[in-house]
Design a protein around this motif. Sequence first.
Motif, PDB file in Angstrom:
ATOM      1  N   GLU A 190       0.837  -1.206   0.000  1.00  0.00           N
ATOM      2  CA  GLU A 190       0.000   0.000   0.000  1.00  0.00           C
ATOM      3  C   GLU A 190       0.870   1.255   0.000  1.00  0.00           C
ATOM      4  O   GLU A 190       0.465   2.300  -0.510  1.00  0.00           O
ATOM      5  CB  GLU A 190      -0.935  -0.008   1.204  1.00  0.00           C
ATOM      6  CG  GLU A 190      -2.138  -0.919   1.038  1.00  0.00           C
ATOM      7  CD  GLU A 190      -2.949  -0.593  -0.221  1.00  0.00           C
ATOM      8  OE1 GLU A 190      -3.307   0.587  -0.423  1.00  0.00           O
ATOM      9  OE2 GLU A 190      -3.211  -1.526  -1.010  1.00  0.00           O
ATOM     10  N   ARG A 214       1.505   1.924  -3.565  1.00  0.00           N
ATOM     11  CA  ARG A 214       0.292   2.467  -4.194  1.00  0.00           C
ATOM     12  C   ARG A 214       0.131   3.947  -3.867  1.00  0.00           C
ATOM     13  O   ARG A 214      -0.224   4.753  -4.735  1.00  0.00           O
ATOM     14  CB  ARG A 214      -0.913   1.668  -3.705  1.00  0.00           C
ATOM     15  CG  ARG A 214      -2.176   1.842  -4.538  1.00  0.00           C
ATOM     16  CD  ARG A 214      -3.259   0.931  -3.988  1.00  0.00           C
ATOM     17  NE  ARG A 214      -4.402   0.842  -4.861  1.00  0.00           N
ATOM     18  CZ  ARG A 214      -5.467   0.092  -4.608  1.00  0.00           C
ATOM     19  NH1 ARG A 214      -5.505  -0.639  -3.490  1.00  0.00           N
ATOM     20  NH2 ARG A 214      -6.480   0.051  -5.449  1.00  0.00           N
ATOM     21  N   GLU A 215       0.403   4.302  -2.612  1.00  0.00           N
ATOM     22  CA  GLU A 215       0.299   5.710  -2.209  1.00  0.00           C
ATOM     23  C   GLU A 215       1.330   6.558  -2.938  1.00  0.00           C
ATOM     24  O   GLU A 215       1.032   7.675  -3.388  1.00  0.00           O
ATOM     25  CB  GLU A 215       0.496   5.819  -0.695  1.00  0.00           C
ATOM     26  CG  GLU A 215       0.300   7.227  -0.141  1.00  0.00           C
ATOM     27  CD  GLU A 215       0.375   7.267   1.371  1.00  0.00           C
ATOM     28  OE1 GLU A 215       0.040   8.333   1.936  1.00  0.00           O
ATOM     29  OE2 GLU A 215       0.761   6.255   1.990  1.00  0.00           O
ATOM     30  N   ARG A 245       0.344   6.943  -6.561  1.00  0.00           N
ATOM     31  CA  ARG A 245      -0.815   7.843  -6.659  1.00  0.00           C
ATOM     32  C   ARG A 245      -0.357   9.303  -6.650  1.00  0.00           C
ATOM     33  O   ARG A 245      -0.890  10.146  -7.388  1.00  0.00           O
ATOM     34  CB  ARG A 245      -1.802   7.571  -5.514  1.00  0.00           C
ATOM     35  CG  ARG A 245      -3.208   8.133  -5.779  1.00  0.00           C
ATOM     36  CD  ARG A 245      -4.156   7.788  -4.638  1.00  0.00           C
ATOM     37  NE  ARG A 245      -4.407   6.371  -4.496  1.00  0.00           N
ATOM     38  CZ  ARG A 245      -5.246   5.662  -5.257  1.00  0.00           C
ATOM     39  NH1 ARG A 245      -5.894   6.266  -6.253  1.00  0.00           N
ATOM     40  NH2 ARG A 245      -5.423   4.379  -5.041  1.00  0.00           N
ATOM     41  N   ASN A 251       1.281   9.974 -10.025  1.00  0.00           N
ATOM     42  CA  ASN A 251       0.247  10.057 -11.053  1.00  0.00           C
ATOM     43  C   ASN A 251      -0.494  11.393 -10.991  1.00  0.00           C
ATOM     44  O   ASN A 251      -0.856  11.968 -12.040  1.00  0.00           O
ATOM     45  CB  ASN A 251      -0.730   8.892 -10.892  1.00  0.00           C
ATOM     46  CG  ASN A 251      -1.939   9.038 -11.799  1.00  0.00           C
ATOM     47  OD1 ASN A 251      -3.048   9.325 -11.324  1.00  0.00           O
ATOM     48  ND2 ASN A 251      -1.749   8.852 -13.092  1.00  0.00           N
ATOM     49  N   LYS A 252      -0.702  11.894  -9.775  1.00  0.00           N
ATOM     50  CA  LYS A 252      -1.362  13.197  -9.645  1.00  0.00           C
ATOM     51  C   LYS A 252      -0.525  14.289 -10.288  1.00  0.00           C
ATOM     52  O   LYS A 252      -1.053  15.150 -11.009  1.00  0.00           O
ATOM     53  CB  LYS A 252      -1.607  13.516  -8.157  1.00  0.00           C
ATOM     54  CG  LYS A 252      -2.262  14.882  -7.939  1.00  0.00           C
ATOM     55  CD  LYS A 252      -2.695  15.083  -6.494  1.00  0.00           C
ATOM     56  CE  LYS A 252      -1.527  15.284  -5.567  1.00  0.00           C
ATOM     57  NZ  LYS A 252      -1.967  15.730  -4.210  1.00  0.00           N
ATOM     58  N   PHE A 259       1.234   3.126 -14.351  1.00  0.00           N
ATOM     59  CA  PHE A 259       0.514   3.759 -13.244  1.00  0.00           C
ATOM     60  C   PHE A 259       0.797   5.264 -13.172  1.00  0.00           C
ATOM     61  O   PHE A 259      -0.100   6.071 -12.913  1.00  0.00           O
ATOM     62  CB  PHE A 259       0.878   3.093 -11.920  1.00  0.00           C
ATOM     63  CG  PHE A 259       0.218   1.764 -11.705  1.00  0.00           C
ATOM     64  CD1 PHE A 259      -1.134   1.574 -11.960  1.00  0.00           C
ATOM     65  CD2 PHE A 259       0.946   0.682 -11.240  1.00  0.00           C
ATOM     66  CE1 PHE A 259      -1.755   0.342 -11.748  1.00  0.00           C
ATOM     67  CE2 PHE A 259       0.353  -0.554 -11.018  1.00  0.00           C
ATOM     68  CZ  PHE A 259      -1.003  -0.729 -11.284  1.00  0.00           C
ATOM     69  N   SER A 307      -4.919   2.096 -14.187  1.00  0.00           N
ATOM     70  CA  SER A 307      -5.524   2.760 -13.035  1.00  0.00           C
ATOM     71  C   SER A 307      -5.087   2.125 -11.728  1.00  0.00           C
ATOM     72  O   SER A 307      -5.080   0.884 -11.590  1.00  0.00           O
ATOM     73  CB  SER A 307      -7.055   2.689 -13.143  1.00  0.00           C
ATOM     74  OG  SER A 307      -7.662   3.077 -11.931  1.00  0.00           O
ATOM     75  N   LEU A 308      -4.745   2.969 -10.764  1.00  0.00           N
ATOM     76  CA  LEU A 308      -4.373   2.482  -9.441  1.00  0.00           C
ATOM     77  C   LEU A 308      -5.582   1.964  -8.673  1.00  0.00           C
ATOM     78  O   LEU A 308      -5.427   1.325  -7.623  1.00  0.00           O
ATOM     79  CB  LEU A 308      -3.690   3.594  -8.651  1.00  0.00           C
ATOM     80  CG  LEU A 308      -2.251   3.881  -9.084  1.00  0.00           C
ATOM     81  CD1 LEU A 308      -1.814   5.282  -8.667  1.00  0.00           C
ATOM     82  CD2 LEU A 308      -1.296   2.833  -8.507  1.00  0.00           C
ATOM     83  N   ASP A 309      -6.770   2.220  -9.182  1.00  0.00           N
ATOM     84  CA  ASP A 309      -7.994   1.715  -8.560  1.00  0.00           C
ATOM     85  C   ASP A 309      -8.459   0.418  -9.224  1.00  0.00           C
ATOM     86  O   ASP A 309      -8.594  -0.612  -8.566  1.00  0.00           O
ATOM     87  CB  ASP A 309      -9.106   2.772  -8.635  1.00  0.00           C
ATOM     88  CG  ASP A 309      -8.771   4.013  -7.826  1.00  0.00           C
ATOM     89  OD1 ASP A 309      -8.289   3.865  -6.688  1.00  0.00           O
ATOM     90  OD2 ASP A 309      -8.974   5.126  -8.339  1.00  0.00           O
ATOM     91  N   TRP A 311      -5.049  -2.235 -10.091  1.00  0.00           N
ATOM     92  CA  TRP A 311      -4.083  -2.592  -9.056  1.00  0.00           C
ATOM     93  C   TRP A 311      -4.110  -4.087  -8.722  1.00  0.00           C
ATOM     94  O   TRP A 311      -3.070  -4.738  -8.587  1.00  0.00           O
ATOM     95  CB  TRP A 311      -4.321  -1.765  -7.788  1.00  0.00           C
ATOM     96  CG  TRP A 311      -3.314  -2.015  -6.705  1.00  0.00           C
ATOM     97  CD1 TRP A 311      -3.473  -2.782  -5.596  1.00  0.00           C
ATOM     98  CD2 TRP A 311      -1.965  -1.513  -6.652  1.00  0.00           C
ATOM     99  NE1 TRP A 311      -2.335  -2.779  -4.826  1.00  0.00           N
ATOM    100  CE2 TRP A 311      -1.388  -2.003  -5.455  1.00  0.00           C
ATOM    101  CE3 TRP A 311      -1.210  -0.704  -7.480  1.00  0.00           C
ATOM    102  CZ2 TRP A 311      -0.079  -1.710  -5.075  1.00  0.00           C
ATOM    103  CZ3 TRP A 311       0.095  -0.400  -7.101  1.00  0.00           C
ATOM    104  CH2 TRP A 311       0.643  -0.901  -5.929  1.00  0.00           C
TER     105      TRP A 311
END
Length: 528
Positions: free
Chosen positions: A260, A263-264, A267, A270-271, A492, A498-500, A503
């Motif tokens: 996780e 993933r964070e 994210r 990606n932003k 990613f 998509s990370l949603d 994943w």
Amino acid sequence: MKKILAFTMAAAMAAGLAACGSSASTSPSAGGSGSAPAVSDEPIKISMYYADNPTLPYMDSWLAVQETAKIAGVDLTVEAIPSTDYNTKVSLALNTGENCPDVILYQDTKGENSSLALNGAIVPISDYPEWTPNFNAMVEKLGLKDDVEELALKDGKRYFMPQLFDQPFYDGGLIMRQDYLEEKGFDAPKTFDDLYEILKAYKADHPDSYPLTTLVAPYVTYRMTMPSFGISFGKSSSSGTGALSYDYEKGEYFEGCISEEAREYLRFMNKLYAEGLLDPEMAAPIDGDVWSTKMATGAAMATYAYYDQIGGVETASEIDGFKLQMYPSLEGPAGAHHQPKSKTGKGIMFPASTAERDDFEQVVRAVDEMFFSEECSTIWCLGVEGTTYTMDGDKIVYSDDLTSSPDGIYKTMQVKYGCGADPFQFVWINEREMSKYDENYAQINKTVAGMEDGNVIQPLPPTPLFDDLTAEDAASLQTPLADSIEVWIDAFVTGSKSLDTDWDAYVAEMKNLQIEEFCKMYNDNLRK
């Protein structure tokens, strides 16, 4: 059956390595004769692999190369290989046995190299202590005996001569337009949220810009920023696996790339990409001149790079008041951390074929002198007394061409003389290094050392003590994992995955590639 198959594969691999030389055990007896080789009027011919950086392209004419080779009596042939392709080229040479050089620089025995070493492709250099007197003396001088001993593999042998540091230092990190921060009233960034707000403001003021870029390739940014999220994976990861990260509190490895925390981190990146804050061209290697132009023209205002790059970019910029500054590591969910480092770094390897040379002892002794002797290690750092510097008592006084250079002393010495070129310099003494920088850099290092009880720069994760079969099993798992991870990271970050919604598919692929078994191998074989 698995062990029988692994043994058969190891035997086949050893046979395939014959063209690169038989196992080092066929070379002269461990320790050698203990006496220096006969002196020859002719320099000894040595070929060498060198990891070439586009911001510091190798030149045969470098003063440090010429002088140290002359002192050591070496006729040197260097094959400069782009740093982005270096590990692949080394792996190919050692695995196939084709076109092996006498010496390979900038390598360690993490990952695949441990398997290659234990299967006879690399000389166990610790078997020849009498041939490396300068290395031995420098280890003793810097108090690094225990650190060096920890580099031994399962068989108790060490297969490379590492870089030696009296203490790690903060040589690179987040570099930003200080003039822009002052103009807008921003404080120095301390967190990744601060970085985001600054980049967002710059994008609003300069819509055509991509505010954050990186030097060379994205792995430079990743390895300097991931540790603040509690992870390090992908190319140039601190574990050397590409897949696993190390939990410093628990003292064990975990599947960092599918955590996780990963993933964070992805994210956040990606932003930045989705909002046009991250340079889309950084996915491919960025030429040093292109990177410098991006920063100097304002096409980018922030980068992850090294302090010695600042002077050249400032000189190249035509923007009024343009000023860059390097900042301490930003705080993330796991604290403020930088790229992990050790008091021992990547070093010098001898392929097994080198041990078949009749003059193998002379080769080792010459390399030992060229890189670890007091005289030569000083040249790699400071250059030649009377040319690049003079001494005023105990004070180093640099020549006018260095002190007046707009690129600064450190960068000019690198580019012009080859001093401080990372793959070549193997002895790093902090006080001596700081003499090449300005007071600002010294203050940054002091600030970093005082953060989080001096824990900003964590030590490199420990190397597992694999036997030869386990090392080969681990290496066979590592390559497909690392290759797949690189593809997914890019997907990613850019949003093509998509990370949603994607994943779980990513995690499933990593598990199908046996990441859990890979991680267990590492933890089961940690040094007790």
